[in-house]
Scaffold this motif. Structure first.
Motif, short mmCIF file in Angstrom:
data_model
loop_
_atom_site.label_atom_id
_atom_site.label_comp_id
_atom_site.label_asym_id
_atom_site.label_seq_id
_atom_site.Cartn_x
_atom_site.Cartn_y
_atom_site.Cartn_z
N PRO A 285 30.08 40.25 14.06
CA PRO A 285 29.64 41.36 14.92
C PRO A 285 28.88 40.80 16.13
O PRO A 285 28.47 39.64 16.14
N PRO B 228 31.48 43.12 8.45
CA PRO B 228 31.97 44.28 7.70
C PRO B 228 32.81 43.85 6.50
O PRO B 228 33.57 42.88 6.58
N GLY B 229 32.63 44.58 5.40
CA GLY B 229 33.42 44.30 4.20
C GLY B 229 32.79 43.29 3.26
O GLY B 229 33.32 43.03 2.18
N ASP C 237 26.62 43.82 0.19
CA ASP C 237 25.34 44.15 0.83
C ASP C 237 24.24 43.24 0.28
O ASP C 237 23.73 43.46 -0.81
N SER D 154 25.42 36.10 8.04
CA SER D 154 26.16 37.34 8.32
C SER D 154 27.47 37.35 7.54
O SER D 154 27.85 38.36 6.95
N ASP E 180 22.09 40.99 6.54
CA ASP E 180 21.78 41.66 7.79
C ASP E 180 20.70 40.80 8.47
O ASP E 180 19.56 40.73 7.99
#
Ligand SMILES: [Zn+2]
Length: 369
Positions: A23, A47-48, A51, A81, A86
């Motif tokens: 990102p 993404p994907g 978490d 990342s 995050d």
């Protein structure tokens, strides 16, 4: 003095791990508790990915968030990342991207880190976060967390120094001399003086660097070696930096207030962090009483560290473990790792750090995920 000696807010160009699209990095501003404007360079998780929650990265003094992001190699933020973290890279008040100020570790401990942690948790909706902290950023962060100001932080990887700073004898002799001489002429030391010395004191410093440092042709590299200890170079091994990174550091080191070096000198004299202001939030028994945190630390350092000696981290490791007793036979709570062939900063910007160091950091940060 000029407000900024390097271009602020330089774009971060991250090399992506194979098969991954990272990102964009965005800047998130927020005020410290005293109103000083700070920011994060925020890299969301790919993404994907699973978490893994937020992780805050904290740079040292006289540098900035960009320092974790050399342009041509795989970096820690990129790998975090890609692993699902995050990533919030903090520009705290020592950042050369922010207004220069004559801060102390106390100011950052009380005003910066509690506000930074609160901002991340507010934006993400999470209840806890983890942290990777480096050098003077580790000092200020340790002062804050050990005083009980960061109860939401659960895991910490601290590099080079933490609660118990220690330097080589030559550096311990040099620091008070520099404060009594150069420190009389200037409020800031600045490796950019190697490129543009703006004053008599800066020219004097540049002369001293010129006659003592012949290890490379990068004036900022040599000035950084002069400012941050005794070594040729001090902060890394030249063998560990690829040529692009060695050139890039010219723009990544700038002003550090003499006030911070004065406090560092006080800390080195007693062998632990010493508050120099009278904030009631900071424990007067710092480094004596048990740290007021339940976070699990891993203390890391390079075996060839010429800025803070590896024993500095061994002592912090022992202090935290002595403060966290476990039943007989149980493993200690806090960890320690010393990297052969590495120094002070090349554990983050070294050409092979993505292989030698970052998988360990990601592993420790993932342990309770
Ligand atoms: Zn160099």
């Amino acid at each position: 003095m000029r407000r900024f000696t390097v271009s602020p807010h330089t774009d971060i160009r991250l090399v992506s791990p194979p098969g991954v699209v990272l990102p964009d990095v965005v800047t998130v501003w927020f005020p410290a508790k005293d109103g000083f404007e700070l920011n994060f360079r925020h890299l969301p998780p790919v993404p994907g990915t699973p978490d893994m929650g937020p992780v805050m990265l904290v740079h040292g003094a006289g540098v900035r968030a960009n320092l974790f992001c050399p342009p041509g190699i795989l970096t820690l933020p990129a790998m975090l990342s890609a692993a699902g973290f995050d990533v919030w890279i903090l520009n705290w008040r020592s950042s050369i991207d922010l207004e220069p100020s004559e801060y102390t570790l106390d100011d950052a401990a009380v005003h910066d880190f509690p506000a930074a942690v609160a901002k991340i948790l507010d934006v993400t909706g999470k209840e806890t976060l983890k942290a990777v902290v480096h050098c003077q950023g580790s000092h200020a962060f340790t002062m804050s967390i050990a005083s009980g100001l960061l109860p939401q932080v659960t895991r910490v990887v601290a590099n080079s120094t933490a609660m118990t700073p220690a330097v080589r004898r030559a550096a311990a002799v040099k620091l008070p001399i520099a404060l009594a001489t150069l420190g009389k002429f200037m409020d800031y030391f600045n490796p950019q003086y190697g490129l543009h010395p703006p004053s008599f004191g800066a020219k004097l410093m540049d002369f001293m660097v010129d006659v003592t440092h012949h290890e490379c042709r990068n004036a900022v590299c040599k000035h950084a070696s002069f400012v941050y200890g005794v070594g040729f170079p001090t902060l890394w091994s030249h063998d560990n930096l690829d040529p692009e990174t060695h050139d890039w550091i010219k723009g990544e080191f700038a002003h550090v207030p003499v006030s911070l070096f004065r406090q560092t000198h006080e800390c080195l004299k007693v062998g632990r962090l010493v508050p120099v202001l009278n904030y009631p939030e900071i424990s007067a028994q710092l480094g004596i009483e048990a740290p007021k945190t339940e976070a699990v630390f891993t203390f890391i350092t390079g075996e060839d560290n010429h800025t803070f000696r590896p024993v500095a981290m061994r002592k912090s490791w022992k202090f935290f473990n002595d403060s966290s007793p476990v039943p007989p036979g149980a493993p200690p709570v806090h960890g320690f790792m010393q990297y052969p062939g590495y120094g002070h900063l090349d554990v983050f910007i070294g050409r092979y750090a993505a292989v030698d160091v970052f998988p360990d950091i990601i592993g420790w940060l993932s342990e309770d995920a």
